[in-house]
Structures are given as C-alpha cells and as structure tokens.
Design a protein around this motif. Structure first.
Motif, PDB file in Angstrom:
ATOM      1  N   VAL A  55       2.293  -1.901 -11.216  1.00 18.93           N
ATOM      2  CA  VAL A  55       0.874  -1.914 -10.894  1.00 18.93           C
ATOM      3  C   VAL A  55       0.320  -3.288 -11.244  1.00 18.93           C
ATOM      4  O   VAL A  55       0.442  -3.745 -12.397  1.00 18.93           O
ATOM      5  CB  VAL A  55       0.122  -0.808 -11.660  1.00 18.93           C
ATOM      6  N   LEU A  56      -0.284  -3.951 -10.292  1.00 21.09           N
ATOM      7  CA  LEU A  56      -0.793  -5.303 -10.497  1.00 21.09           C
ATOM      8  C   LEU A  56      -2.293  -5.336 -10.727  1.00 21.09           C
ATOM      9  O   LEU A  56      -2.811  -6.292 -11.322  1.00 21.09           O
ATOM     10  CB  LEU A  56      -0.446  -6.177  -9.275  1.00 21.09           C
ATOM     11  N   ASP A  57      -3.004  -4.328 -10.260  1.00 19.06           N
ATOM     12  CA  ASP A  57      -4.451  -4.283 -10.433  1.00 19.06           C
ATOM     13  C   ASP A  57      -4.779  -3.657 -11.792  1.00 19.06           C
ATOM     14  O   ASP A  57      -4.329  -2.535 -12.100  1.00 19.06           O
ATOM     15  CB  ASP A  57      -5.088  -3.475  -9.301  1.00 19.06           C
ATOM     16  N   GLU A  58      -5.547  -4.367 -12.622  1.00 18.56           N
ATOM     17  CA  GLU A  58      -5.898  -3.870 -13.950  1.00 18.56           C
ATOM     18  C   GLU A  58      -6.729  -2.590 -13.867  1.00 18.56           C
ATOM     19  O   GLU A  58      -6.626  -1.710 -14.723  1.00 18.56           O
ATOM     20  CB  GLU A  58      -6.676  -4.940 -14.719  1.00 18.56           C
ATOM     21  N   LYS A  59      -7.531  -2.450 -12.846  1.00 18.66           N
ATOM     22  CA  LYS A  59      -8.373  -1.267 -12.719  1.00 18.66           C
ATOM     23  C   LYS A  59      -7.559  -0.025 -12.384  1.00 18.66           C
ATOM     24  O   LYS A  59      -7.991   1.101 -12.661  1.00 18.66           O
ATOM     25  CB  LYS A  59      -9.414  -1.485 -11.620  1.00 18.66           C
ATOM     26  N   GLU A  60      -6.373  -0.208 -11.819  1.00 15.99           N
ATOM     27  CA  GLU A  60      -5.542   0.917 -11.428  1.00 15.99           C
ATOM     28  C   GLU A  60      -4.560   1.352 -12.512  1.00 15.99           C
ATOM     29  O   GLU A  60      -3.871   2.358 -12.353  1.00 15.99           O
ATOM     30  CB  GLU A  60      -4.765   0.568 -10.154  1.00 15.99           C
TER      31      GLU A  60
ATOM     32  N   PHE B 229      16.942   4.609  -5.894  1.00 16.37           N
ATOM     33  CA  PHE B 229      15.522   4.395  -6.182  1.00 16.37           C
ATOM     34  C   PHE B 229      15.422   3.501  -7.407  1.00 16.37           C
ATOM     35  O   PHE B 229      16.013   3.779  -8.456  1.00 16.37           O
ATOM     36  CB  PHE B 229      14.806   5.728  -6.425  1.00 16.37           C
ATOM     37  N   TYR B 230      14.669   2.404  -7.235  1.00 18.25           N
ATOM     38  CA  TYR B 230      14.473   1.451  -8.328  1.00 18.25           C
ATOM     39  C   TYR B 230      13.000   1.493  -8.729  1.00 18.25           C
ATOM     40  O   TYR B 230      12.108   1.232  -7.917  1.00 18.25           O
ATOM     41  CB  TYR B 230      14.850   0.036  -7.879  1.00 18.25           C
ATOM     42  N   SER B 231      12.783   1.836 -10.002  1.00 16.56           N
ATOM     43  CA  SER B 231      11.419   1.953 -10.507  1.00 16.56           C
ATOM     44  C   SER B 231      10.845   0.574 -10.804  1.00 16.56           C
ATOM     45  O   SER B 231      11.497  -0.459 -10.590  1.00 16.56           O
ATOM     46  CB  SER B 231      11.401   2.832 -11.757  1.00 16.56           C
ATOM     47  N   GLU B 232       9.627   0.569 -11.300  1.00 20.40           N
ATOM     48  CA  GLU B 232       8.970  -0.700 -11.614  1.00 20.40           C
ATOM     49  C   GLU B 232       9.637  -1.437 -12.748  1.00 20.40           C
ATOM     50  O   GLU B 232       9.408  -2.627 -12.964  1.00 20.40           O
ATOM     51  CB  GLU B 232       7.489  -0.446 -11.931  1.00 20.40           C
ATOM     52  N   ARG B 233      10.507  -0.756 -13.524  1.00 16.97           N
ATOM     53  CA  ARG B 233      11.205  -1.405 -14.638  1.00 16.97           C
ATOM     54  C   ARG B 233      12.541  -2.011 -14.216  1.00 16.97           C
ATOM     55  O   ARG B 233      13.211  -2.659 -15.026  1.00 16.97           O
ATOM     56  CB  ARG B 233      11.441  -0.381 -15.754  1.00 16.97           C
ATOM     57  N   SER B 234      12.951  -1.816 -13.006  1.00 20.30           N
ATOM     58  CA  SER B 234      14.231  -2.376 -12.537  1.00 20.30           C
ATOM     59  C   SER B 234      14.085  -3.881 -12.302  1.00 20.30           C
ATOM     60  O   SER B 234      13.001  -4.386 -11.986  1.00 20.30           O
ATOM     61  CB  SER B 234      14.673  -1.671 -11.254  1.00 20.30           C
ATOM     62  N   SER B 235      15.179  -4.611 -12.416  1.00 27.84           N
ATOM     63  CA  SER B 235      15.183  -6.072 -12.290  1.00 27.84           C
ATOM     64  C   SER B 235      15.816  -6.489 -10.962  1.00 27.84           C
ATOM     65  O   SER B 235      16.405  -5.674 -10.240  1.00 27.84           O
ATOM     66  CB  SER B 235      15.937  -6.700 -13.458  1.00 27.84           C
ATOM     67  N   GLN B 236      15.718  -7.779 -10.693  1.00 28.97           N
ATOM     68  CA  GLN B 236      16.355  -8.331  -9.483  1.00 28.97           C
ATOM     69  C   GLN B 236      17.873  -8.200  -9.554  1.00 28.97           C
ATOM     70  O   GLN B 236      18.536  -7.944  -8.545  1.00 28.97           O
ATOM     71  CB  GLN B 236      15.976  -9.815  -9.329  1.00 28.97           C
TER      72      GLN B 236
ATOM     73  N   MET C   6      18.730  -1.571   3.868  1.00 35.36           N
ATOM     74  CA  MET C   6      17.294  -1.782   3.974  1.00 35.36           C
ATOM     75  C   MET C   6      16.649  -1.513   2.622  1.00 35.36           C
ATOM     76  O   MET C   6      16.769  -0.417   2.069  1.00 35.36           O
ATOM     77  CB  MET C   6      16.680  -0.865   5.030  1.00 35.36           C
ATOM     78  N   ILE C   7      15.989  -2.541   2.106  1.00 36.81           N
ATOM     79  CA  ILE C   7      15.287  -2.427   0.834  1.00 36.81           C
ATOM     80  C   ILE C   7      13.821  -2.156   1.148  1.00 36.81           C
ATOM     81  O   ILE C   7      13.121  -3.029   1.657  1.00 36.81           O
ATOM     82  CB  ILE C   7      15.451  -3.705  -0.005  1.00 36.81           C
ATOM     83  N   THR C   8      13.374  -0.944   0.867  1.00 35.80           N
ATOM     84  CA  THR C   8      12.007  -0.524   1.169  1.00 35.80           C
ATOM     85  C   THR C   8      11.136  -0.779  -0.050  1.00 35.80           C
ATOM     86  O   THR C   8      11.383  -0.214  -1.130  1.00 35.80           O
ATOM     87  CB  THR C   8      11.974   0.966   1.549  1.00 35.80           C
ATOM     88  N   ASN C   9      10.133  -1.618   0.116  1.00 34.02           N
ATOM     89  CA  ASN C   9       9.213  -1.957  -0.971  1.00 34.02           C
ATOM     90  C   ASN C   9       7.912  -1.178  -0.789  1.00 34.02           C
ATOM     91  O   ASN C   9       7.319  -1.187   0.304  1.00 34.02           O
ATOM     92  CB  ASN C   9       8.928  -3.458  -0.978  1.00 34.02           C
ATOM     93  N   ILE C  10       7.456  -0.516  -1.878  1.00 33.72           N
ATOM     94  CA  ILE C  10       6.219   0.258  -1.838  1.00 33.72           C
ATOM     95  C   ILE C  10       5.366  -0.108  -3.049  1.00 33.72           C
ATOM     96  O   ILE C  10       5.857  -0.671  -4.050  1.00 33.72           O
ATOM     97  CB  ILE C  10       6.496   1.772  -1.821  1.00 33.72           C
ATOM     98  N   ALA C  11       4.069   0.222  -2.951  1.00 33.08           N
ATOM     99  CA  ALA C  11       3.109  -0.045  -4.024  1.00 33.08           C
ATOM    100  C   ALA C  11       2.671   1.280  -4.636  1.00 33.08           C
ATOM    101  O   ALA C  11       2.507   2.283  -3.935  1.00 33.08           O
ATOM    102  CB  ALA C  11       1.906  -0.803  -3.477  1.00 33.08           C
ATOM    103  N   PRO C  12       2.443   1.342  -5.965  1.00 37.33           N
ATOM    104  CA  PRO C  12       2.103   2.619  -6.617  1.00 37.33           C
ATOM    105  C   PRO C  12       0.609   2.946  -6.592  1.00 37.33           C
ATOM    106  O   PRO C  12       0.239   4.078  -6.915  1.00 37.33           O
ATOM    107  CB  PRO C  12       2.588   2.408  -8.044  1.00 37.33           C
ATOM    108  N   GLU C  13      -0.266   1.992  -6.277  1.00 33.55           N
ATOM    109  CA  GLU C  13      -1.702   2.237  -6.362  1.00 33.55           C
ATOM    110  C   GLU C  13      -2.139   3.306  -5.362  1.00 33.55           C
ATOM    111  O   GLU C  13      -1.600   3.410  -4.259  1.00 33.55           O
ATOM    112  CB  GLU C  13      -2.491   0.949  -6.114  1.00 33.55           C
TER     113      GLU C  13
END
Length: 639
Positions: free
Chosen positions: A18-23, A57-64, A305-312
């Motif tokens: 999550v990149l938005d502080e409000k979210e 499935f790679y969570s937000e804690r996964s690395s490159q 295919m690496i599918t990128n999604i946002a959690p907000e």
C-alpha cells in the motif's frame, strides 16, 4: 521437446504494498490465502469473497529475487537449448509493472537479472570447453500509439512487422547489438530505457505511455561434429497499464495515448478469449502488441505472465478485471519446439606473412626459351614481344596449391605433381592470334561501304514502289466512289484514268475497246444490275449519252423503265389482294397505313395503278412516291 507436446502459460500474481498513507488504516480489497490462492471481495455481496487459483502468489512482502528465482530463472535454460521463452508484466496503471521488470539501482528487476544470468552461464561454459560457440544479440523497442519505434537506434519512422516462411515474427530494420558482458549490456540498455515515452498522470508521476519489449537472441553453434546450431529467443515485455481517464485526469495527448493503450489491451483480451474458445481465427493482426505477442500466447514459447495488482479499495475495479484476465490466460497452451539446424563452421584462414604476400603479388619472371626447354616437360610459355598482343601461357596449376598444404602425404603430393607434368606435356602450345594486315583492313572497309550503298539503293527502290502502289490504290478508290452501289463490279479493278489513257486503241465509235467491253459485261453478265444501267449526263446540256461515255466528265444511274413497271405491277397486286399483314410487308407501310389501304379497298374497290394510293385519306403524293421508291430500292439491295 516434440512439436506436438504443449505446455501451459504460467500465470503468477504479485500484490504491491500500500503506497497511499490514507489507505493504510483501511482493509485491502484483496488478500492472499496461501502461496497459490487469493481472494477478493465480491462487489455484488459484501459478505462473500471471490477466490482465484494461480501458479504462484507473491504478497507485498515478497522481493524481486523471489519472483525471479521461482518464475523466471527456470525459463532461461530453454533459450540455451534452442527454444523461445517469454516473460511479460500485465496489470493496471500504478500497479508496479515497470518496477518488476526493470527495478531500481538498489533492487534490480527481472530484465537485468535475466541478462546477467544468461551471460554468466555462457561465459562459464565457454571458459571450460571449446565445444560450443555462443553469440548473444539484443534489441529494444516500444509500441507507442500503435507504431513501433527502435530504442537502441531511434529512427524517424514506424517499423514494419513481418513474418517469414517458418511463421517467425521479425521486424526489418530493427537494430541488434552484440554483447559479451553485463557491463556492455548496461551501457546500451540504460540510455535506451530513458528514451521510452513516459508522462505524469494523477495516479502515477512516471506512467509508461508505451509497451516496451526487449528481445534477447542466443545462437549456439557446435564446433565439432555434428555441428549443430541452436537458436533461442527470450522476450522480456513491460506492458503499459490500462487507464480510467476519469481517475487519471487525462486530456489532450495523454487522452490519445491512453486510448491507444486500452485498444491494444482490449485486442489482447480478444486473443485470449479466442484461444480459450478454440476459434479457427485468432485476431493477432488487430494490434501491433498482439502481433508481437503471437509467439507468447498460443505460439511456440515457454511463457510466464506476471500479473501486478494494487491492494487499495479505490483500485478494486481494475484489480477485479485484471484477475479475471489472468485466470483466463492460465488456460492457454503453447507448443514450444527446438530450433535446430546443422551448419559447419568456417575455419579461419591462416594469415600470410608479409614476405609471402609480397612474393605472390610480384609477377614471376618469364625465362627465355631455349632449344633444351622444348625437350623437357616444363610448360610451354609464349613470350609476348608486343604489348598489344595477349599473353598466352601454360603454368602449373597444382604445384602452388600443394606447397601451401602441410597435411598432405608425400606420396599423394608426388603423384599429383607427376599428373600435373603429364597434363601439361600433352597440351599444345597456344596459337597466337593473327592481327590482320593493313591491306586486308582496307578491303574489309571497302566491302562494307559497297554493302551500305547497295542497301541505300534498295531502300530508295522500295520507297518508289510504295508510292506507286499508293497512287494506284487512290485511283481505285476514286473509281469505286463513282458507282452507286457496292455490288457494281469494276473491270479488273482498274482506274478510269488508265482506261481513258488507252483511247488510242479505240474502235470506230470513238470509245476505247476495253471500256466498251467492260460496259457490255456490266449490262449483260452481272445479275445484280437488272434494274439499273450506267449512263453519262452532260453537265452543261443535261443530255444523256450512252454511246460515248469515255469522252464525258460525269456518270449517273438511270432505272430500267420496263423492269420498274413490272415491279409496280407486283406492288399493285399486293395492294389489291393482300391482307393487312401482307400490306405491312411492303416498305414504308406500317400498321396504320395498312389498315387505311385495306379499309379503302373494302369500300371503293381495287386500285387500277399504284398512284391511286393518293386517293386514300392520309396518303399524299409525296408519301406514295416514297413507298414506290423504298420498295424498289429494297428489291435492288436484297435481290
């Protein structure tokens, strides 16, 4: 791997932080269940969730490093074995696709890691053995507003996409750079990546406005038998994200760019649907992007295919549609195969020393012939005394070649030299070309001039004959125009002028004999002239002169009165006895006139002569004359 075997497209999902502080204080709209499953809220029912199953499935804690080692690195071995592999990042805008593919200076992405790994494997294998020789080339391009542009060597025009005989997609004119180390790759790739089109939107300060594709081509050639050649390609693709212009605030050129991106991604969805449904036609040509991805989706490449999604929660609609597309893409089957050929490598020729090259370039000295040389088996040499004469000489053709071969046996060299000497001894000395003497040249020139004069004389005679023939044809045309009908034959097709010129041979009547005979033939023998006879009219007195036509100037045609009366009686018979249909068969009498004539005859009786037609109401004297004339002409023409 056989051509019939297939492998499924590997689909993985990466959830960015999550990149938005409000979210941060809100609950994300999507969450992972385990390493392969995740769930998202159901927008139709808040109490339910929609679950998805993927290859990873790679969570937000996964690395490159985690994504690269688990999903990308296993594909690299296929490119070294002559097969194609493809890795592309898909997802909405601001989902982290470019970061996944390129990364940053402290945490590099999939493209730098893949290139570095391939070059490391190749360098390690080349240092350990000389059996295989590797060549690595790479190209870098972008698709901006449905136009293909080269990023390594920018060009001011759109590049075309072509397909070869083996159905391989290629781009003519696309720059290829050979690399041998990762430092060399970075020196070329970093400036090229800065040339990619990017812009700022409300959702992303550095949004990609084009699809970027990096092509890595590895050619592996075997240096020993059976001299195999393996060609593999690695496609690393960073797709631009789909955009909602209401949220990004695009306008002007940004709005046009987002429209082109969304259209190409829509074509990509159409291709996936067609592949899943098994349709006979796959719409690869609807977009430049799908045309280049033809090998990755339903083609002959190992694909991931690496599918990128946002959690907000505000990105819920984009995340939901992206997961549905990824789930459909997971059912696509590709059919990879090994691109192998046999090509014997060319050995590098041994570089000659400066002394040898100088010796070869220097022309050999020709020895003077002596009587002793004629008795030996040395080749015959013709010494050229005059520089204008050609040089004809028999020189050894095997000895220079044998001296440069060090791996031939002595017995073989000896036999070849003996064979060479035997061939040269049996060959006759060349005969020098004889130059013609001065007198012979003068004779040839004189004969040539005489031939030209004869040819010129023949051309002049031919021209005179043509003019004479043309004048005869013109006279014949003039004589033909004097006749009233084309059926009147001319006497041997001779002009009237020639007939008049021979008046010296005329008989006592003053008319030429040939002309008189011709007129007799015309009046008696021709069946086509029963109703006409040719007479002459004096233009001054208006009198007829049949006996002396050769001395007059004009000709006319006068009808035979007896035959004309006979014809009129035939017409009168039809008028008195014929029905309406028979009356209509006469010239210039139609339905209306035939009814008038038939009605008058029923009332007043028969006609005594043809001129009585004037008594019929509606038929004038001029009309009656026209009827008689037309029927007479019809009789003359069609008898």
């Amino acid at each position: 791997m056989s051509k019939k075997a297939g492998c499924r497209v590997r689909v993985v999902v990466r959830l960015r932080p999550v990149l938005d502080e409000k979210e941060r204080c809100k609950e994300p709209c999507v969450r992972g269940i385990d390493e392969k499953h995740l769930e998202i809220f159901n927008w139709r029912n808040d109490q339910e969730t929609i679950k998805y199953n993927f290859d990873a499935f790679y969570s937000e804690r996964s690395s490159q490093e985690d994504i690269y080692q688990d999903s990308v690195e296993p594909l690299l071995k296929h490119t070294l074995n002559g097969q194609n592999a493809s890795v592309f990042a898909y997802g909405p805008t601001f989902a982290g696709k470019t970061f996944t593919m390129i990364g940053c200076a402290s945490d590099v992405g999939i493209i730098p890691r893949s290139v570095n790994k391939l070059l490391s494997i190749i360098n390690a294998e080349q240092s350990s053995t000389d059996e295989w020789n590797y060549t690595v080339n790479f190209s870098y391009l972008e698709i901006y507003q449905e136009k293909v542009y080269d990023l390594l060597e920018p060009k001011n025009h759109d590049l075309l996409i072509r397909e070869d005989r083996e159905r391989n997609i290629f781009i003519p004119g696309l720059a290829e750079k050979e690399i041998t180390s990762f430092e060399q790759f970075q020196k070329l790739f970093i400036p090229a990546s800065h040339k990619r089109t990017t812009a700022s939107t409300k959702l992303n300060s550095r949004s990609s406005r084009s699809h970027a594709i990096l092509l890595l081509k590895i050619v592996r050639v075997q240096q020993v038998a059976p001299f195999k050649k393996l060609t593999g390609k690695l496609f690393l693709i960073d797709l631009a994200g789909s955009e909602d212009n209401r949220r990004t605030g695009n306008h002007g050129i940004r709005l046009k760019e987002s429209g082109a991106i969304n259209v190409s991604l829509f074509s990509l969805g159409q291709v996936v649907d067609a592949l899943n449904q098994g349709l006979p036609r796959i719409p690869y040509r609807d977009s430049k992007l799908t045309r280049l991805l033809q090998d990755s989706l339903g083609g002959t490449a190992h694909a991931c295919m690496i599918t990128n999604i946002a959690p907000e929660e505000k990105h819920y609609s984009d995340t939901y549609s992206t997961l549905n597309f990824a789930a459909k893409s997971r059912h696509i089957i590709n059919k990879p195969f090994t691109r192998e050929s046999t090509e014997k490598p060319k050995r590098a020729s041994k570089r000659k020393s400066s002394e040898e090259s100088y010796t070869l370039k220097t022309p050999p000295k020709i020895p003077r012939r002596t009587p002793d040389m004629l008795l030996t088996n040395t080749p015959f040499v013709t010494v050229r005394k005059d520089s204008a004469k050609p040089k004809n000489s028999l020189q050894p053709f095997l000895s220079p070649f044998l001296r440069r071969q060090a791996n031939f046996a002595e017995s073989v060299v000896t036999r070849l030299e003996i064979l060479e000497q035997s061939i040269l001894s049996q060959m006759r000395p060349p005969v020098e070309e004889r130059i013609p003497e001065q007198t012979e040249q003068e004779d040839l020139l004189r004969q040539l001039e005489e031939s030209r004069q004869q040819l010129k004389l023949l051309q002049e005679q031919n021209q005179k004959l043509k003019e004479q023939r043309l004048s005869e044809l013109q006279n014949e045309q003039n004589s033909t125009s004097d006749c009233l009908f084309q059926k009147i034959p001319l006497v041997k097709k001779k002009s009237a002028a020639k007939l008049v010129d021979k008046s010296n041979s005329a008989d006592g009547s003053g008319q030429p004999v040939k002309t008189k005979k011709a007129l007799q033939n015309v009046n008696t023998q021709s069946p086509d002239l029963q109703f006409v006879k040719i007479v002459h009219t004096d233009s001054q007195h208006g009198k007829e002169n049949v006996t002396d036509p050769g001395q007059q100037k004009g000709w006319a045609v006068k009808l035979n009165r007896e035959l004309q009366d006979k014809h009129n009686s035939e017409i009168l018979h039809i008028l008195n006895t014929g029905t309406v249909k028979q009356l209509k068969s006469l010239q210039s009498i139609g339905e209306k006139r035939a009814n008038l004539i038939h009605g008058w005859r029923e009332t007043h009786g028969t006609f005594s002569k043809v001129e009585d037609l004037q008594r019929v109401h509606g038929l004038t004297k001029k009309t009656v004359e026209s009827i008689v004339k037309n029927n007479l002409l019809s009789k003359l023409m069609f008898q």
